[in-house]
Every structure is written in C-alpha cells, then in structure tokens.
Design an enzyme around this catalytic site. Structure first.
Site, PDB file in Angstrom:
ATOM      1  N   SER A 301      33.267  34.913  46.613  1.00 19.95           N
ATOM      2  CA  SER A 301      33.617  36.019  45.727  1.00 19.95           C
ATOM      3  C   SER A 301      34.805  36.829  46.262  1.00 19.95           C
ATOM      4  O   SER A 301      35.919  36.332  46.320  1.00 19.95           O
ATOM      5  CB  SER A 301      32.381  36.900  45.518  1.00 19.95           C
ATOM      6  OG  SER A 301      32.582  37.843  44.506  1.00 19.95           O
ATOM      7  N   ASP A 312      48.140  32.045  48.495  1.00 15.83           N
ATOM      8  CA  ASP A 312      49.056  31.754  47.390  1.00 15.83           C
ATOM      9  C   ASP A 312      50.430  32.392  47.593  1.00 15.83           C
ATOM     10  O   ASP A 312      51.444  31.868  47.138  1.00 15.83           O
ATOM     11  CB  ASP A 312      48.465  32.226  46.065  1.00 15.83           C
ATOM     12  CG  ASP A 312      47.465  31.227  45.494  1.00 15.83           C
ATOM     13  OD1 ASP A 312      47.167  30.229  46.182  1.00 15.83           O
ATOM     14  OD2 ASP A 312      46.989  31.438  44.372  1.00 15.83           O
ATOM     15  N   LYS A 326      32.614  30.960  44.365  1.00 15.98           N
ATOM     16  CA  LYS A 326      31.970  31.896  43.430  1.00 15.98           C
ATOM     17  C   LYS A 326      33.072  32.693  42.741  1.00 15.98           C
ATOM     18  O   LYS A 326      33.555  33.696  43.268  1.00 15.98           O
ATOM     19  CB  LYS A 326      31.009  32.809  44.193  1.00 15.98           C
ATOM     20  CG  LYS A 326      29.990  33.548  43.323  1.00 15.98           C
ATOM     21  CD  LYS A 326      30.558  34.801  42.729  1.00 15.98           C
ATOM     22  CE  LYS A 326      29.509  35.593  41.965  1.00 15.98           C
ATOM     23  NZ  LYS A 326      30.076  36.783  41.288  1.00 15.98           N
TER      24      LYS A 326
END
Length: 535
Positions: A301, A312, A326
């Site tokens: 999460s 990224d 998740k």
C-alpha cells in the site's frame, strides 16, 4: 483518505426503517435490489421460527455482499474500527506502559517517558497484578481484556496493584490516564559514517513529523544548532520491510521530501471516481540526498506508493524483494453505530502508469491470502529469474527510461533473495512456542539492574555483552519438555548462534529502545547489508 458520511447510507437506512415497520407485501414486479434486501430482512425478523439478532443479520448481509468483491473491501464492528484506527491516529488514552505477559502476569517492559505511569513511580520490571482491586494475575485473563481495564478516557483514574522485586508487600498506585503517543517509526540511527537509517513501521498521522524529528536527531549540532541532513549525509536508507501501509497522504508527504515541485507521486482512478493526481508541491529538503528504500514481500500500500514514486522518477534505489501488491483504494463509510464499511473505489497507479494491485479473483480471498506462499513455492522469493512479467505491462521510468513492470507490487532494482536456510527448523519451533521471548523476559527481569550498572552505554554493551550459555540451555530444556529437539549438533550450533543474537537484541530493546534492537539485528539482515553495498 478521510472518512465521509454519504447521504445514500442515511437515505437507505431511513427507507429501511419505514419499510420494516410496515406490513410485508410481496412485490410481483421485479423491484430494486435494495427492496429485495429489505423485504428479506423484514420477513426473517417478523416470521422466522426462532428469535433472531437483527443487528447480526444486518452485519452478515453486509459481510456477504463485500466478500464477493475484492479482497480489501471489508466491514468492521465499532470495536474493530477503534483497534484498526489506533495505530494510525498517533495516540490513545491509557497509563503509558509497554508490557508483556510472563506466566499469566503482566510485566512492565518500559514506561513511556514522562507518561502517567512513570510520573507515579511505576518501574520497568514491575508486575501489575490487579486493576481497580480486580485480580489480573494468575487468572488466565486475555491480553485484550487486560488492556481494556488499563485504558480509559483521559483524566480518569485507575488503581493498580504492583509486585516489585525486592519488596515483599504489594504496592498500590493511583494513575491518571492521559494521551499516550503511538510511534510509527521503529528505529533511526547512523548505520555507517555518512549513512542515515530510518525504519518506518507504518504510515500514520504522526509519521511525517516523526520522520523530520528523526532527521534532526541524527544530525550533528554546532553551537546548539542542527545542521541540515542534506549538508552532512551522503545517503539515507528508508526501511519499509514488513510495512503494511497506512495513510496515503503520509506517503505523499514523505515522497515530497525527495522530489521536485510538480513531480507526480501517485494517482488514483476508478469506475465512479475520476483520476486524482498527487504531486510534489514544493522542493523537498532531500532532493539531492542519495536515497535507498528497503522492501520485501510484506511491504504494501503506502509503502508501494513511496517506493514506486522514487523508482519511477529514478530518484532512489529500491532494494529487496517484490512488494505485496496492494493497490486498491478503500473509502471509509462510517455507519450510525460507529461500525464502518471500507469500500474499494479506485486503483493506485505509480507515476509511470503502473497499477500496483496484483491480480485477484473476486470472492476468492483464500487464494489471495496464499499468494506469498505460492511465490515461495514458485521460487520467486529466492530467485529473481523465477519472476515473470507480461510484456504488455511494460512501463518506463520517467528520467532514465529504464524498464519497469506493472501487474502487482514494486520489483526492486536490487533483488535480495530470501535465505530459507538462515533460521533452522529448531529455531523456528522454539520461537513459535514463545520459548525465546519468555527466556528474554525472565533474564531481563533478573539482570536488568546488573546490566545497567555494568555497561556505561549501548556501544559498550554491544561490544562486550554476551548472553550466558545457561540461558540457552534453559531454552533447550524447555523445548525438550515440548518435544522440540535438534536433529544434530550442526543444527544446534547454528540455532545457538542465532538465538544468542536475537536475545542480545531483545535485551538491548528492553534496556534502551527499538533502535538498539535494530542496530544489532541489522548487521545480519541481508536486505540492509545489500543496501550498504549500493554504489
């Protein structure tokens, strides 16, 4: 994301009450799904042969609907809601002690600094045997029931009876309950010269504040002033191993420290929820600091939001194993009795467009829960080559255009295989029966004062202290009573080495803090050690 009370729930409840009080009428038309539910509940409550619990009927109906959806939509009772929220809210009302149970007796491990118990004179090692003249020792009372007796609204009084080593009679203390802080950062320290280490246990309401305080505590001072972390630290390691997540906004706050203004951190999107972007709102203090994030298969999460954003943007190196996966957004829907529905309304996506959520079959929660076990059997936790990604899920990082994949979890830049041979079967069996933890509690209870007197500080303790062989032998004797034995001398020797290290870390925790526990254990943690080798 903050809970909102939706008018549709209020309308449905009002409609239900009006319908339930009226005479049951069979609707030959198709009717709405809501009508069917109300008619069924009203019929059962009015006509069923035996008495029924109407509240439980409603709860079962809600659970039945939700369990056919995704694995994370859920219903919680009022008590469950309080238990779920407490670790994230940053505080609770109580007496301010950390404790464990030793032979059906509550033993104080530590008192919270400047907390209610410390103020009245409760000491580490004290045994609390009664609460408001009700015995809690030797009566096999469940831990959660004991906690309920000790906790209560701020400002209320509780009387506790205490047995203290060296004193024959029972001591009594009247304690005024107060707000007790719940820390979400487990440890922080300079793990190597120029390398800071912060372990975050969960993403709660106070995590960002704790994070900044940790940075300041680790920074050097000159003339009473703290130097900025970016001016003195070359590298910061953020340890998210076993961190199951928490508040989205907290992950965004932390990512903001490392990214440039306008950099996308995460976005959410669902069938009924339009895309919502979360971006860095200002240049963080740590935009030039080298950052390494540690993850494993239980990092989930909010942990995946932070690590995915840094990966990224080519801003940090992710070290460890593929994360849990998740990536479903739950919206809390509070009900009038303080129970709550947590309904999945959207997916999380990393800045490159990767969906964090791993695949699942609706209604098949058992298979979902066995995913980690399946990964282990397939070799995914022990060999990076066993992890296969679909080319259709290929994405690219935003600055260096490195290949990354969606389809569930964050794949680390540096894979660290799980060492399945690190802990012997003997060690796992002894730990499962709580024999190691119980041995530590008995040892620290007996030797606390001697250890504090012998060692001037943690560094001295770490350099010289060793767990006595007699403690280990006692563990093995207790194990034999429960038919837990070593298969050979090699297994016993390996187990002894690991248990001694574990016990030393537990003793350090009980004398000082969790930071000292991790200072010892991290020296044999494969993921931490791999991070220290990242160039």
């Amino acid at each position: 994301m903050k809970a909102k009370t939706f008018s549709i729930i209020t309308i449905a409840l009002a409609l239900f009450c009006t319908t339930a009080s009226a005479q049951i009428r069979i609707n030959n038309g198709k009717g709405s799904p809501l009508q069917k539910i109300m008619i069924a509940e009203s019929a059962i409550n009015s006509l069923y042969v035996d008495t029924v619990n109407e509240e439980k009927l409603a709860e079962d109906a809600i659970r039945g609907m939700l369990e056919k959806l995704d694995p994370h939509s859920s219903y919680s009772t009022p008590d469950e809601v309080r238990e779920l929220n407490e670790p994230l809210q940053g505080n609770f009302d109580g007496i301010g002690v950390q404790f464990n149970m030793v032979e059906d007796t509550l033993m104080v491990i530590q008192t919270i600094n400047d907390g209610p118990s410390e103020k009245v004179g409760i000491l580490a090692g004290d045994r609390i045997i009664s609460v408001n003249d009700t015995a809690i020792a030797g009566v096999k009372m469940e831990r959660n029931k004991i906690m309920k007796k000790l906790r209560g609204p701020k400002g209320t009084m509780v009387k506790v009876g205490v047995l203290r080593r060296g004193i024959d009679e029972t001591l009594y203390f009247n304690i005024k309950r107060d707000k007790i802080p719940v820390k979400t950062i487990d440890a922080y320290y300079m793990i190597r010269p120029g390398v800071g280490y912060i372990r975050i246990g969960s993403f709660g309401a106070t995590t960002y504040k704790e994070f900044l305080e940790a940075l300041m505590d680790m920074s050097e001072t000159k003339d009473g002033k703290h130097k900025l972390l970016k001016d003195q630290f070359k590298t910061l390691i953020i340890d998210l191993q076993d961190n199951g997540g928490g508040y989205l906004n907290t992950a965004v706050q932390l990512a903001n420290q490392f990214l440039e203004k306008g950099d996308l951190i995460v976005y959410t999107e669902g069938r009924a929820q339009k895309r919502q972007d979360y971006a860095a709102d200002s240049n963080g203090e740590l935009t030039k600091t080298k950052v390494i994030v540690l993850v494993n298969e239980y990092s989930a999460s909010a942990s995946e939001i932070l690590s995915g954003a840094l990966q990224d943007h080519d801003r940090g190196t992710i070290v460890g194993r593929r994360t849990f996966g998740k990536g479903l957004v739950q919206r809390p829907l509070p009900l009038p009795d303080e129970s709550m529905i947590r309904l999945t309304v959207a997916h999380y996506y990393t800045p490159s467009g990767r969906c964090i959520q791993k695949p699942y079959t609706k209604g098949d929660k058992k298979a979902y829960e066995k995913d980690i076990e399946i990964r282990l059997k397939n070799g995914e936790l022990t060999n990076a080559d066993s992890i296969h990604f679909n080319d259709s899920l290929k994405c690219y990082t935003l600055k260096k255009h490195r290949v990354v994949y969606g389809g569930g979890g964050i794949m680390p830049d540096v894979f660290v295989p799980l060492d399945t041979m690190k802990y012997t079967k003997l060690h796992r069996s002894l730990a499962a029966k709580s024999l190691v933890v119980n041995a530590n509690l008995k040892f620290i209870d007996k030797e606390r004062k001697n250890i504090v007197a012998e060692y001037k500080d943690f560094d001295d303790f770490n350099a010289r202290f060793e767990i006595p062989d007699a403690v280990i032998e006692d563990i093995y004797k207790e194990g034999e009573k429960q038919k837990i034995t070593a298969k050979d001398d090699e297994e016993k020797a390996k187990t002894t080495e690991a248990v001694k290290l574990q016990l030393k870390a537990l003793v350090a925790r009980d004398i000082w803090t969790m930071t000292e526990y991790f200072r010892i254990m991290n020296e044999t943690n494969d993921i931490v050690q791999a991070a220290l080798k990242v160039k």
